[in-house]
Design an enzyme around this catalytic site. Structure first.
Site, PDB file in Angstrom:
ATOM      1  N   GLU A  35       0.864  -1.179   0.000  1.00 11.01           N
ATOM      2  CA  GLU A  35       0.000   0.000   0.000  1.00 11.01           C
ATOM      3  C   GLU A  35       0.894   1.220   0.000  1.00 11.01           C
ATOM      4  O   GLU A  35       1.691   1.395   0.919  1.00 11.01           O
ATOM      5  CB  GLU A  35      -0.868   0.042   1.260  1.00 11.01           C
ATOM      6  CG  GLU A  35      -2.023  -0.881   1.261  1.00 11.01           C
ATOM      7  CD  GLU A  35      -2.911  -0.694   2.501  1.00 11.01           C
ATOM      8  OE1 GLU A  35      -2.474  -0.072   3.500  1.00 11.01           O
ATOM      9  OE2 GLU A  35      -4.035  -1.190   2.464  1.00 11.01           O
ATOM     10  N   HIS A  59      11.356  24.359  -4.231  1.00 10.45           N
ATOM     11  CA  HIS A  59      10.069  24.965  -4.538  1.00 10.45           C
ATOM     12  C   HIS A  59       9.072  24.823  -3.389  1.00 10.45           C
ATOM     13  O   HIS A  59       9.153  23.893  -2.602  1.00 10.45           O
ATOM     14  CB  HIS A  59       9.423  24.278  -5.747  1.00 10.45           C
ATOM     15  CG  HIS A  59      10.265  24.242  -6.962  1.00 10.45           C
ATOM     16  ND1 HIS A  59      10.331  23.134  -7.771  1.00 10.45           N
ATOM     17  CD2 HIS A  59      11.082  25.154  -7.521  1.00 10.45           C
ATOM     18  CE1 HIS A  59      11.144  23.371  -8.780  1.00 10.45           C
ATOM     19  NE2 HIS A  59      11.623  24.589  -8.652  1.00 10.45           N
ATOM     20  N   LYS A 106       3.017  17.724   0.701  1.00 12.98           N
ATOM     21  CA  LYS A 106       3.295  16.754  -0.358  1.00 12.98           C
ATOM     22  C   LYS A 106       3.701  15.414   0.258  1.00 12.98           C
ATOM     23  O   LYS A 106       4.407  15.377   1.258  1.00 12.98           O
ATOM     24  CB  LYS A 106       4.439  17.246  -1.250  1.00 12.98           C
ATOM     25  CG  LYS A 106       4.130  18.518  -2.003  1.00 12.98           C
ATOM     26  CD  LYS A 106       5.332  18.987  -2.800  1.00 12.98           C
ATOM     27  CE  LYS A 106       5.030  20.285  -3.519  1.00 12.98           C
ATOM     28  NZ  LYS A 106       6.206  20.804  -4.227  1.00 12.98           N
ATOM     29  N   HIS A 153      10.789  22.154  -1.210  1.00 10.27           N
ATOM     30  CA  HIS A 153      11.026  20.783  -1.644  1.00 10.27           C
ATOM     31  C   HIS A 153      11.857  20.775  -2.922  1.00 10.27           C
ATOM     32  O   HIS A 153      11.716  21.640  -3.775  1.00 10.27           O
ATOM     33  CB  HIS A 153       9.699  20.070  -1.910  1.00 10.27           C
ATOM     34  CG  HIS A 153       9.868  18.723  -2.517  1.00 10.27           C
ATOM     35  ND1 HIS A 153       9.543  18.458  -3.830  1.00 10.27           N
ATOM     36  CD2 HIS A 153      10.390  17.586  -2.012  1.00 10.27           C
ATOM     37  CE1 HIS A 153       9.831  17.194  -4.092  1.00 10.27           C
ATOM     38  NE2 HIS A 153      10.344  16.646  -3.010  1.00 10.27           N
ATOM     39  N   TYR A 176       4.074  12.481  -6.704  1.00  7.92           N
ATOM     40  CA  TYR A 176       3.711  13.048  -5.417  1.00  7.92           C
ATOM     41  C   TYR A 176       2.244  13.452  -5.366  1.00  7.92           C
ATOM     42  O   TYR A 176       1.646  13.810  -6.362  1.00  7.92           O
ATOM     43  CB  TYR A 176       4.611  14.216  -5.021  1.00  7.92           C
ATOM     44  CG  TYR A 176       4.764  15.332  -6.019  1.00  7.92           C
ATOM     45  CD1 TYR A 176       4.084  16.532  -5.855  1.00  7.92           C
ATOM     46  CD2 TYR A 176       5.625  15.209  -7.103  1.00  7.92           C
ATOM     47  CE1 TYR A 176       4.243  17.569  -6.744  1.00  7.92           C
ATOM     48  CE2 TYR A 176       5.794  16.245  -7.997  1.00  7.92           C
ATOM     49  CZ  TYR A 176       5.097  17.429  -7.819  1.00  7.92           C
ATOM     50  OH  TYR A 176       5.257  18.462  -8.718  1.00  7.92           O
ATOM     51  N   ASP A 230      14.803  27.958 -11.964  1.00  8.23           N
ATOM     52  CA  ASP A 230      15.498  27.612 -10.720  1.00  8.23           C
ATOM     53  C   ASP A 230      16.833  28.339 -10.593  1.00  8.23           C
ATOM     54  O   ASP A 230      17.260  28.669  -9.488  1.00  8.23           O
ATOM     55  CB  ASP A 230      15.686  26.105 -10.609  1.00  8.23           C
ATOM     56  CG  ASP A 230      14.377  25.375 -10.331  1.00  8.23           C
ATOM     57  OD1 ASP A 230      13.375  26.045 -10.011  1.00  8.23           O
ATOM     58  OD2 ASP A 230      14.356  24.147 -10.438  1.00  8.23           O
TER      59      ASP A 230
END
Length: 183
Positions: free
Chosen positions: A28, A61, A71, A118, A131, A169
């Site tokens: 899972e 970010h 997330k 992140h 994600y 970035d």
């Protein structure tokens, strides 16, 4: 599932229980009841997926304000170094980070709450990254800090001359700019 605290409060490594036999494996990747049992009652509303090559660094970010996101990230194929940076002004761990290797093999996930930056680097020839988010993407609330900010000093485990970064970035702010002038 095992839920493992990191040195940053709220950032949690999630290790699934993997059932293997001669046919392959089963696990899972997410169970809302199990997360709720551990006080992690997030309502995930959006799933995202990316594919990247060796040396790609995506980040750092977040989304700000009412569009901030929690997330739950994982690597479906390949290996990445996943990084969460505390971006909560006034937090005792502001600017500190944790880095966890996520892979298709180890099946670990990282839960990154709202208020954290992140990013990840791709350590394998290619990687597929996925994600869940508890809020919808909103372009106007995008925010980033430079992946190579010396005040954070992330070791992306990629030689500097092999790092591949987007123009966006490369142009992101430094942590000191935020501290001195706000977001």
């Amino acid at each position: 599932m095992n839920f493992i605290e990191t040195k940053l409060p709220g950032v949690i490594i999630v290790e699934p229980k993997i059932f293997k036999d001669e046919r392959g494996y089963f696990y899972e990747s997410y169970n809302k009841a199990e997360f709720n049992l551990h006080g992690l009652g997030y309502n995930f509303v959006q799933d995202n997926q990316s594919m990247s090559s060796y040396g790609v660094v995506r980040g750092l970010h977040c989304q700000t304000g009412e569009h901030a996101q929690t997330k739950l990230v994982r690597c479906l194929y390949g290996n990445v170094l996943d990084v969460a940076v505390d971006f909560r002004l006034g937090s005792p761990t502001f600017g500190k980070y944790v880095a966890v290797e996520l892979s298709g093999e180890n099946k670990k996930q990282l839960l990154i709450p709202r208020g954290f930056l992140h990013g990840f680097s791709v350590l394998s020839p290619t990687a597929v990254f996925a994600y869940k988010c508890d809020n919808f993407y909103n372009k106007r609330s995008e925010f980033g800090i430079r992946y190579d900010d010396p005040d954070i000093n992330v070791d992306w485990r990629i030689p500097a001359d092999k790092i591949i970064v987007s123009e966006k970035d490369k142009l992101a702010k430094r942590l000191q700019d935020v501290i001195n002038h706000g977001r």
